[in-house]
Design an enzyme around this catalytic site. Structure first.
Site, short mmCIF file in Angstrom:
data_model
loop_
_atom_site.label_atom_id
_atom_site.label_comp_id
_atom_site.label_asym_id
_atom_site.label_seq_id
_atom_site.Cartn_x
_atom_site.Cartn_y
_atom_site.Cartn_z
N CYS A 44 75.39 36.88 101.77
CA CYS A 44 73.96 36.78 102.02
C CYS A 44 73.35 35.56 101.32
CB CYS A 44 73.24 38.03 101.52
SG CYS A 44 73.38 39.43 102.63
N ARG A 76 76.41 45.48 107.97
CA ARG A 76 77.21 45.25 106.77
C ARG A 76 76.98 46.35 105.73
NH1 ARG A 76 75.37 41.10 103.92
NH2 ARG A 76 77.17 41.41 102.58
N LYS A 91 78.68 51.65 100.08
CA LYS A 91 79.40 50.41 100.36
C LYS A 91 79.83 49.73 99.07
CE LYS A 91 77.54 46.44 100.60
NZ LYS A 91 76.93 45.11 100.83
N ASN A 92 78.92 49.63 98.11
CA ASN A 92 79.21 48.89 96.89
C ASN A 92 80.19 49.61 95.96
OD1 ASN A 92 77.59 46.76 97.67
ND2 ASN A 92 75.78 47.52 96.61
N ARG A 126 74.77 33.57 92.98
CA ARG A 126 75.76 34.56 92.56
C ARG A 126 77.11 33.92 92.25
NH1 ARG A 126 75.07 39.65 96.62
NH2 ARG A 126 75.23 38.09 98.25
N ASP A 134 68.15 45.78 95.14
CA ASP A 134 68.41 46.13 96.54
C ASP A 134 67.35 47.05 97.15
OD1 ASP A 134 70.64 44.58 96.72
OD2 ASP A 134 72.09 46.21 96.58
#
Length: 415
Positions: free
Chosen positions: A116, A396, A22-23, A121, A304
């Site tokens: 999230c 997600r 995903k990232n 951030r 993560d």
């Protein structure tokens, strides 16, 4: 609202294929904004965040066509340069359209992002870097408004490594006039993957994977056909699950080199890890040993994976200390793990975990993406039934995780 129900006590065994990252997929898909041609992206995971970025690109008038895990995007005639709140609020990574839009059309209006609840951030490092490239930037009514006739290369130092900040500046600088030097940048594999895609489009980039990236701007880029790298966090999650359940799982289509920190910690807890090319086999130990975890930017232990390893340490022998250095609110899953019987004490950015003989199933509430995964892992090893509510976070970042877990023998279902 969906929930996931897990009956604990089964060892995971078998083989599982890891999806695209995903990232990596999110910034790579936004590279389509930098060229007028038709780009083809393979191994794109079917995730809510990916759907959100595709929806945003379509809103900007790019042609987006999906065939399974392949996505075609052609952004020949961009009719808008605004990313509105209703789209951006779903996902922080939407800010990644800022750099490409500014480089391609000379203006962008992007809503300040949501996402999230694991930390602030802020995007100030993105904006500081774009300003050094010559962009005029204002913040009004919850939007970033940026404009530039043409960006001009400069020497930019990040006060701290930022993944999306590095990616945004890379995509902005590839079409800037002259040379841009980005210092103290993020070194994650996803940065290297983005640099590879941009290079294949015709960009002149050196140093990705190190702390300094040098970009010589070019006049234009060409469309590209590329494959998204495997998701190292999904792989790490399944590896932790195998160790946790005393299982025996082989992961295919992964990149072991991206998982060195996780593999090292799994070996320390007593798991047997065997690597064969792009496959990794994890056999769980009879007794899990305690280890200390300190999250760090890549190549350190990934933030993560912190929640997943906290579950592992919850049933380990002895005490373990967690130190979270990336996000300030990354322990919000702790209260839910305590409901399952975990013995965890939090003080600031540290958490002390005392291993207990067993966890006990209970209703719990998912609070963010990785916390959701950790609660599934806890449910796998807990006695009885664990019901995980608010699992929309999972969608997600994990592609059909309950189906993949069930394929390994887990008693898990979605309702």
């Amino acid at each position: 609202m969906d929930k996931i129900i897990v009956e604990g006590g089964r060892a995971l065994k078998g083989e599982v294929a890891i999806s695209g990252a995903k990232n990596a997929a999110l910034p790579i898909l936004t590279t389509s904004l930098l060229t007028e041609g038709r780009n083809t992206y393979h191994n794109v995971p079917n995730l809510k965040d990916v759907e959100s970025i595709k929806e945003l690109l379509a809103y900007l008038c790019a042609d987006v066509d999906t065939e399974g895990s392949t996505v075609h995007i052609k952004a020949a005639g961009l009719c808008k340069s605004e990313a509105p709140y209703d789209l951006v609020r779903k996902m922080r990574a939407s800010i990644l359209v800022l750099g490409p839009l500014l480089a391609r059309v000379g203006k962008a209006r992007v809503s300040l992002p949501g996402g999230c609840a694991i930390g602030a951030r802020p995007i100030n490092l993105h904006l500081k870097g774009l300003a050094k490239l010559g962009a005029s930037i204002t913040l009004e009514h919850g939007y970033v408004e940026a404009s530039a006739d043409r960006l001009v290369g400069d020497d930019i130092y990040f006060d701290m490594p930022t993944v999306t900040g590095t990616e945004n500046l890379m995509m902005a600088a590839v079409l800037a006039k002259g040379t841009t030097v980005l210092r103290n940048v993020a070194r994650e594999p996803e940065i290297i993957a983005l640099a590879d895609v941009l290079s294949r489009m015709g960009a002149d980039i050196e140093g990705a994977g190190s702390s300094v990236i040098t970009i010589n701007g070019v006049a234009g880029l060409n469309p590209v056909e590329v494959t998204v790298i495997p998701d190292r966090i999904e792989a790490g999650t399944f590896m932790a699950a195998a160790a946790l359940t005393r299982g025996d799982v082989t992961l295919h289509q992964c990149e072991p080199e991206h998982l060195r920190a996780v593999i090292d910690k799994l070996a320390q807890v007593g798991a047997e890890v065997t690597i064969h090319g792009r496959s990794v086999r994890v056999k769980g130990p009879e007794e899990i040993a305690s280890v200390d975890i300190k999250t760090l930017p890549y190549p350190g232990f990934p933030t993560d994976m912190q929640a997943q390893f906290m579950v592992l340490m919850s049933v380990a022998r002895g005490l373990s200390l967690f130190t979270e250095t990336i996000f300030e609110n990354r322990y919000i899953h702790v209260s839910e793990l305590r409901r399952l019987g975990a013995d965890i004490t939090v003080s600031g950015n540290s958490a002390m975990v005392k291993g207990v003989p067993r966890l006990s199933g209970a209703p719990v509430m998912a609070t963010d993406l990785r916390a959701s995964a950790s609660l599934i892992l806890a449910g796998l090893v807990a006695e009885g039934t664990t019901v995980i509510n608010r699992v929309y976070h999972l969608d997600r970042g994990y592609e059909a995780i309950e189906k993949k877990m069930a394929g390994l023998g887990a008693a898990i279902r979605r309702e």
